[in-house]
Design a protein around this motif. Structure first.
Motif, mmCIF file in Angstrom:
data_model
loop_
_atom_site.group_PDB
_atom_site.id
_atom_site.type_symbol
_atom_site.label_atom_id
_atom_site.label_comp_id
_atom_site.label_asym_id
_atom_site.label_seq_id
_atom_site.Cartn_x
_atom_site.Cartn_y
_atom_site.Cartn_z
ATOM 1 N N GLN A 323 -30.506 -12.040 -38.062
ATOM 2 C CA GLN A 323 -31.113 -10.853 -38.661
ATOM 3 C C GLN A 323 -32.016 -11.220 -39.830
ATOM 4 O OE1 GLN A 323 -27.556 -8.736 -39.634
ATOM 5 N NE2 GLN A 323 -27.412 -7.705 -37.655
ATOM 6 N N ALA A 324 -31.578 -12.189 -40.634
ATOM 7 C CA ALA A 324 -32.367 -12.595 -41.799
ATOM 8 C C ALA A 324 -33.689 -13.218 -41.359
ATOM 9 C CB ALA A 324 -31.573 -13.574 -42.656
ATOM 10 N N GLU A 325 -33.648 -14.062 -40.341
ATOM 11 C CA GLU A 325 -34.879 -14.673 -39.853
ATOM 12 C C GLU A 325 -35.822 -13.598 -39.321
ATOM 13 O OE1 GLU A 325 -34.481 -18.071 -37.293
ATOM 14 O OE2 GLU A 325 -32.651 -18.730 -38.301
ATOM 15 N N ASN A 326 -35.265 -12.631 -38.618
ATOM 16 C CA ASN A 326 -36.070 -11.541 -38.073
ATOM 17 C C ASN A 326 -36.660 -10.688 -39.185
ATOM 18 O OD1 ASN A 326 -37.175 -10.109 -35.948
ATOM 19 N ND2 ASN A 326 -35.221 -9.896 -34.873
ATOM 20 N N ALA A 327 -35.938 -10.581 -40.304
ATOM 21 C CA ALA A 327 -36.397 -9.758 -41.419
ATOM 22 C C ALA A 327 -37.486 -10.441 -42.235
ATOM 23 C CB ALA A 327 -35.220 -9.414 -42.331
ATOM 24 N N VAL A 328 -37.606 -11.754 -42.116
ATOM 25 C CA VAL A 328 -38.580 -12.505 -42.923
ATOM 26 C C VAL A 328 -39.836 -12.838 -42.134
ATOM 27 C CG1 VAL A 328 -39.009 -14.709 -44.089
ATOM 28 C CG2 VAL A 328 -36.871 -13.473 -44.483
#
Length: 775
Positions: A323-328
């Motif tokens: 999720q963090a990678e997708n958010a960045v």
């Protein structure tokens, strides 16, 4: 008279009503008075309340269901280039065009489709699109501030990717729940699965299965095998961590386990035969390529910035790694780095002038194996001001500044000394371990645990016997036998605990004597942080590349890179004091101390050269700047660790690349060009940077320190006066490195060791001499 007749008589007035019982009188036998709590909380009231709450919740959900509509899908439109800036606000880079290509589900082999179902949601074809239990757990965690949600279905993940975002809020989760139910009713399962695999982020800047198939295997989605599909399905859990080409050993283990999990689930669901499953092998992964616009050092800087921002979002918002990678990635962030443009240019110039400009891989094959990496940190603020990740992000995707697969070798020795000083450790006969403590520096001396060998007898570099030698001299000359015994004296569990406190990732490392030689893996980033903690008088420094990160009006709250004290100031300052001796009288004297650009600048540092010359290091610092430089031998085709011996045509033979050579030369050319002249402010009475304050004792060393040869004179003193005060401006005439500049007070019976003709006499360094001589 019966009760009925008595009641009628009272009503007629024939009898006086019975007096009411006073409060103080006891209740009738067998009928105790009800307490206030029981009168208020009756079963009827409790059940009524529960029913009412449930009814309100149902009505609220019905209202929410009617109120929330399925929004317009906007996954591609939400992709916006991130902007990365230098610390002064000038633009460093803009992330490239989003790599996405939508493919129809019919173009994806059926069994490849099923790998994603097996990985994420085995009940996909029969469920209602929502995991109510997992969603409730996620809502509860969000309300408690714990962040990370529970499980979710493929439908829910598709809704997050295509209709919503990755925010971890109650409102977003409720919307996700309602929209997922509606999408499941209005769309077919195939449409949902197609949307999911086409909108997910797979790493390598690839969105969707077609881009991922090309990025990892160089094929179209329609040509994917089941093995390849299972890898892509496994990858979604943590794209960067699971990218085989750049993954750590832990990452490779985890993605392999996940790959097996996917295939085993397919067998369990009868989507794959056991025979075919048994015959399957982990697929070969294609080498990654840098994204457009990130050539040179840009890609390495952007990569680390993304990683640190993702880590912060995981900590602050409770996102999973995926999720963090997708958010960045490509979400319109404006990220300002701590990178100083002038220092960055100076570091790149130093690497080019001192090393890469001398490499010629057409003339010498080994020159093509040399991979430099460096990280420079301001110890007062923890800011990463310059970074060198490799020759070019397009040519070498893995950042040499952050990779952890090479040994730091003798740059780990200061950590052992720090552990001894911080814990006020003693030798096994009770003598305090200080810079003046005498150890036996004999080559291949067995490490002893109270007189008993522990099965470890490390060689000194080039098998040199030093005999009785002080800790200061042993650090200057990087004497393995001394620090191996010191590690045992302190306790290897305590040494590794100190290493962890200083910032080294020790997870999975064994606390064994061999670690005293720096045989674990570490990165220039880690070593820069450890030495920055020494420079900052024991306050923990966690190097940070991000100055600020903003997205659509939101500014991420970044932690202070400088934390509390992890070792005492006295211990940290003593290590710094000792490390000035390495520069002025030891293995870094030729490249650093004698450098004409030094101009009296105080310097502390340590060299390191690993087994078989596969890595070479110099990590050093002035009061205002810490820089760790590493050179790594890597075969460009197989990526295996290889020896660097002979690179640049280095003479005299055998041409070993030492930490005191090119790494120290790069460090000096960079540091002396950008640092402000200053002196260390040290709170210590030990080490090379201070004069002894008391007369050393003349007690004999413990039996475990007994040299392998018998001295003709009295036992050695616990200290020997330094040949000069290293904090003074050094002379340009240096003592040959294998001749101790600080001579013990007695002479061993054996003659001083002669220096091998094949060695550079000004740069003895470090760990395994015999292996190098013969290999």
């Amino acid at each position: 008279m019966g009760r009925a007749e008595e009641r009628r008589a009272r009503q007629r007035g024939g009898h006086r009503a019975a007096p009411q019982r006073r409060r103080s009188e006891p209740a009738a036998a067998g009928k105790p008075a009800k307490s206030l709590l029981r009168r208020v909380f009756t079963w009827k009231k409790i059940l009524g309340t529960v029913f009412g709450v449930c009814l309100l919740a149902i009505l609220g959900f019905v209202g929410l269901y009617l109120y929330v509509d399925i929004p317009e899908g906007n996954a591609a439109a939400r992709q916006q280039s991130n902007v990365y800036k230098f610390s002064d606000g000038t633009v460093l880079a803009r992330s490239g065009k989003v790599n996405r290509e939508i493919v129809d589900l019919s173009k994806v082999p059926r069994k490849v489709q099923l790998t994603f179902v097996a990985a994420e949601n085995k009940s996909f074809y029969s469920d209602s699109g929502v995991d109510f239990k997992g969603t409730a757990r996620g809502l509860l965690n969000t309300l408690r501030g714990r962040g990370k949600q529970g499980g979710s279905t493929i439908t829910q993940q598709y809704v997050k990717n295509y209709y919503l975002n990755q925010d971890q809020t109650v409102t977003r989760k409720l919307k996700e729940l309602v929209i997922s139910l509606k999408v499941d009713r209005e769309k077919s399962k195939d449409d949902i699965l197609a949307g999911y695999i086409n909108t997910s982020y797979y790493g390598r800047s690839a969105y969707g299965i077609q881009a991922a198939a090309q990025a990892y295997f160089g094929v179209d989605a329609e040509d994917l095998t089941v093995e390849q599909g299972a890898y892509l399905a496994a990858l979604l859990q943590a794209p960067s961590q699971y990218d085989w080409a750049v993954a750590t050993d832990t990452g490779k283990r985890l993605v392999t386990e996940r790959w097996n999990y996917v295939l085993d689930n397919m067998v369990e669901e009868d989507w794959l035969s056991k025979a075919r499953r048994t015959a399957m092998h982990f697929p070969k992964i294609k080498e990654p390529k840098g994204a457009p616009g990130l050539d040179g050092q840009k890609g390495y800087l952007v990569e680390l910035a993304n990683q640190q921002l993702e880590q912060r979002l995981m900590e602050q918002d409770g996102l999973t790694q995926s999720q963090a990678e997708n958010a960045v990635m490509e979400k319109g962030w404006t990220i300002t780095l701590n990178i100083d443009r002038k220092k960055q240019a100076a570091l790149e110039k130093a690497v080019r002038h001192e090393l890469t400009g001398k490499l010629n891989k057409t003339k010498r094959k080994v020159d093509g194996d040399i991979q430099p990496g460096a990280v420079s940190v301001d110890p007062d603020t923890g800011r990463i001001v310059a970074l060198y990740g490799g020759s070019n992000y397009y040519e070498h995707y893995v950042s040499n500044a952050t990779r952890r697969d090479y040994q730091p070798a003798s740059t780990f020795k200061p950590v052992i000394l720090a552990a001894a000083l911080e814990r006020e450790a003693t030798t096994q006969d009770g003598k305090p371990i200080t810079a003046d403590t005498v150890y036996d520096g004999s080559n291949r001396r067995p490490v002893l645990d109270h007189g008993r060998p522990v099965g470890f007898a490390p060689p000194n570099e080039d098998d040199v016997d030093y005999g009785p030698i002080t800790v200061q001299q042993a650090m200057n000359k990087s004497v393995n036998s001394v620090f191996a015994q010191m590690g045992m004296d302190v306790g290897m569990d305590k040494v590794m605990s100190t290493a962890s406190s200083l910032g080294m990732n020790t997870k999975g490392m064994q606390a064994v004597p061999a670690q005293t030689l720096g045989s674990m893996g570490a990165s220039p980033l880690e070593m820069a942080g450890i030495y920055a903690t020494f420079a900052n008088h024991g306050h923990k420094v966690t190097p940070a590349i991000i100055k600020s990160a903003e997205n659509q009006g939101r500014t991420v709250d970044l932690p202070d890179p400088v934390g509390g004290s992890v070792i005492s100031r006295t211990a940290a300052d003593t290590v710094t004091s000792v490390l000035t001796g390495v520069v002025d009288d030891g293995t870094a004297s030729r490249s650093v101390a004698a450098n004409p650009l030094r101009d009296g600048q105080q310097v502390a540092g340590k060299t390191g050269t690993s087994d078989e010359n596969k890595s070479a290091w110099f990590t050093g610092y002035t009061p205002d700047l810490v820089t760790s430089v590493g050179l790594f031998g890597e075969d460009p085709k197989t990526h295996k660790h290889v020896s660097m011996t002979g690179a640049t045509g280095l003479l005299p033979a055998p041409g070993r690349i030492n930490g005191g050579g090119y790494p120290a030369e790069i460090w000096a050319a960079y540091t002396f060009g950008v640092t402000d002249r200053s002196e260390f402010e040290l709170d210590t009475t030990q080490g090379a940077a201070v004069a002894p304050t008391e007369t050393p004792t003349s007690e004999a060393p413990t039996p475990s320190r007994t040299p392998s040869h018998t001295p003709t004179s009295e036992p050695p003193t616990s200290s020997a006066p330094p040949s000069r005060t290293p904090s003074q401006t050094p002379s340009h005439t240096q003592t040959p490195s294998h001749t101790p500049s600080q001579t013990p007070s007695q002479t061993p019976t054996s003659e001083p060791p002669t220096e091998p003709a094949t060695e550079d006499p000004l740069d003895p360094d470090d760990d395994f001499g015999q292996e190098w001589r013969t290999g």
